[in-house]
Design a protein around this motif. Structure first.
Motif, PDB file in Angstrom:
ATOM      1  N   CYS A 162       0.837  -1.208   0.000  1.00  0.00           N
ATOM      2  CA  CYS A 162       0.000   0.000   0.000  1.00  0.00           C
ATOM      3  C   CYS A 162       0.871   1.256   0.000  1.00  0.00           C
ATOM      4  O   CYS A 162       1.972   1.255   0.554  1.00  0.00           O
ATOM      5  CB  CYS A 162      -0.876  -0.037   1.255  1.00  0.00           C
ATOM      6  SG  CYS A 162      -1.913   1.393   1.471  1.00  0.00           S
ATOM      7  N   SER A 166       0.515   3.733   1.763  1.00  0.00           N
ATOM      8  CA  SER A 166       0.764   4.144   3.154  1.00  0.00           C
ATOM      9  C   SER A 166       2.132   3.652   3.619  1.00  0.00           C
ATOM     10  O   SER A 166       2.789   4.295   4.434  1.00  0.00           O
ATOM     11  CB  SER A 166      -0.300   3.571   4.095  1.00  0.00           C
ATOM     12  OG  SER A 166      -1.569   3.897   3.639  1.00  0.00           O
ATOM     13  N   HIS A 185      -0.443  -4.254   6.118  1.00  0.00           N
ATOM     14  CA  HIS A 185      -1.729  -4.061   6.807  1.00  0.00           C
ATOM     15  C   HIS A 185      -2.915  -4.428   5.910  1.00  0.00           C
ATOM     16  O   HIS A 185      -4.047  -4.034   6.184  1.00  0.00           O
ATOM     17  CB  HIS A 185      -1.848  -2.619   7.303  1.00  0.00           C
ATOM     18  CG  HIS A 185      -1.747  -1.595   6.213  1.00  0.00           C
ATOM     19  ND1 HIS A 185      -0.552  -1.043   5.832  1.00  0.00           N
ATOM     20  CD2 HIS A 185      -2.688  -1.049   5.408  1.00  0.00           C
ATOM     21  CE1 HIS A 185      -0.769  -0.188   4.834  1.00  0.00           C
ATOM     22  NE2 HIS A 185      -2.053  -0.172   4.553  1.00  0.00           N
ATOM     23  N   ASP A 220      -8.153  -3.586   2.378  1.00  0.00           N
ATOM     24  CA  ASP A 220      -7.738  -2.181   2.558  1.00  0.00           C
ATOM     25  C   ASP A 220      -8.116  -1.377   1.310  1.00  0.00           C
ATOM     26  O   ASP A 220      -9.038  -0.557   1.346  1.00  0.00           O
ATOM     27  CB  ASP A 220      -6.235  -2.106   2.845  1.00  0.00           C
ATOM     28  CG  ASP A 220      -5.740  -0.684   3.029  1.00  0.00           C
ATOM     29  OD1 ASP A 220      -6.554   0.216   3.308  1.00  0.00           O
ATOM     30  OD2 ASP A 220      -4.516  -0.458   2.900  1.00  0.00           O
ATOM     31  N   ARG A 237      -2.633  -2.946  -8.345  1.00  0.00           N
ATOM     32  CA  ARG A 237      -2.060  -3.244  -7.035  1.00  0.00           C
ATOM     33  C   ARG A 237      -1.092  -4.407  -7.155  1.00  0.00           C
ATOM     34  O   ARG A 237      -1.287  -5.297  -7.989  1.00  0.00           O
ATOM     35  CB  ARG A 237      -3.213  -3.647  -6.092  1.00  0.00           C
ATOM     36  CG  ARG A 237      -2.916  -3.620  -4.610  1.00  0.00           C
ATOM     37  CD  ARG A 237      -2.792  -2.247  -4.057  1.00  0.00           C
ATOM     38  NE  ARG A 237      -3.184  -2.120  -2.672  1.00  0.00           N
ATOM     39  CZ  ARG A 237      -3.151  -0.955  -2.020  1.00  0.00           C
ATOM     40  NH1 ARG A 237      -2.741   0.145  -2.622  1.00  0.00           N
ATOM     41  NH2 ARG A 237      -3.519  -0.879  -0.759  1.00  0.00           N
TER      42      ARG A 237
HETATM   43 ZN   LIG Z   1      -3.180   0.877   3.220  1.00  0.00          ZN
END
Ligand SMILES: [Zn+2]
Length: 339
Positions: free
Chosen positions: A39, A41, A60, A142, A330
């Motif tokens: 991700c 993040s 996560h 997510d 992704r």
């Molecule tokens: Zn994330």
């Protein structure tokens, strides 16, 4: 076990082949990780923006199969060998030093899923329907729910709406499809030609680069809702320009939904915002019911995840690709790919 560990101050994860697996608490489940999504993040957290001094395993966004249950876990509700998607936040998560709870969840503060095994509370598991492969079940937890929550709950997209999506990446490529699925006419904006091509393949009516969109808004192009997975000054200003035209229908309430986590401070004029009626909303993550809905949409084939897999050992390479905006859709890492 093999694990990719965040070490404060290090911009790369450290691969540890002998990371210990701790004992389970009564309400916890030991999962064999099937896939873990990488991700954006992670890129932000590796830059040190979270000022986190803890050392822990990243990851996560995950799914896995239970192989060991805590003494108080209901063995009927949580079945060994079945695939479960994992919610990072549960109702009792406490924030770090009074900060947001998300900074104390698995992969963000606590040991996460870039590892062969993951320990999570029983109530964070959501069963994966048949037909949803692990790489898709992972990103559902997510990217899947964050995009869905933004489209369905924050933007409240309804049939006939004109929706403009900024950033056709891991979340945005799902948001294009969710908005289309809810009956909207969807436009997309991304600086990457391959991302614009993907948006059109997934149902967008038009896909613009930033200069094209700027010309369109100057010529009067208007939408009801923008959902911004980039959230920098360029996309925010283009979003406001795309929404401002709605003031001719006063009191319409066009929505500017912000999902991206940019380090930039965004500036807006209050008179302009009030006059145009634009609502600026933030949207983060989603809950258990959203995850179940999203998994169901994937199972039915209503939504298509554009996802590629790599071995866990390649996680730093994948993070470098994310930093360089090279990934379309992704990427997930697979811990047991050589087993
Ligand atoms: Zn994330």
């Amino acid at each position: 076990m093999l694990a990719a560990v965040y070490v404060p101050g290090n911009e790369r994860l450290v691969l540890d082949r002998h990371y210990p697996i701790r004992e389970l608490h009564d309400n916890e489940v030991l999962l064999k990780v099937a896939a873990a999504g990488v991700c954006h993040s992670d890129v932000a957290l590796l830059s040190g923006v979270g000022l986190d001094t803890r050392k822990y395993i990243f990851g996560h966004e995950a799914c896995g199969t239970p192989i060991k249950l805590g003494t108080k876990v209901d063995a009927h509700a949580v079945q060994k060998g079945k695939l479960y998607s994992v919610l990072a936040l549960d109702n009792c998560t406490l924030g770090l030093s009074g900060g947001p709870a998300i900074f104390n969840s698995f992969g963000i503060g606590k040991d996460g899923a870039y590892a062969e095994y993951l320990i999570v509370p029983e109530d964070s598991l959501v069963p994966v329907p048949n037909g949803v492969p692990p790489e898709v079940a992972a990103i559902a937890s997510d990217a899947g729910i964050t995009a869905y929550h933004a489209v369905q709950d924050a933007a409240q997209v309804k049939p006939g709406d004109k929706v403009l999506i900024f950033g056709v990446g891991g979340l945005g490529h799902l948001a294009v499809q969710y908005a289309k699925h809810l009956g909207a006419t969807v436009y997309a904006c991304d600086f990457k030609p391959a991302a614009r091509k993907l948006a059109l393949e997934l149902g967008a009516t038009e896909a613009f680069d930033l200069i094209e969109l700027n010309k369109k808004t100057t010529a009067g192009f208007t939408v009801d809702t923008t959902i911004d997975f980039v959230a920098n000054n360029q996309t925010f200003n283009l979003a406001m320009a795309s929404l401002r035209g709605n003031d001719v229908h006063f009191p319409s309430r066009p929505k500017c939904v912000m999902v991206g986590a940019s380090a930039e401070n965004l500036v807006f004029n209050t008179f302009d915002t009030l006059a145009s009626g634009v609502q600026i909303l933030g949207s983060t993550y989603g809950d258990r019911s959203v995850l179940a809905t999203v998994l169901d949409l994937f199972a039915k084939g209503s939504i298509r995840a554009h996802v590629h897999s790599e071995p866990l050992e390649n996680v730093n390479k994948v993070i470098d690709e994310l930093r360089a905006f090279e990934i379309i859709g992704r990427k997930v890492v697979i811990p047991h790919s050589k087993a």
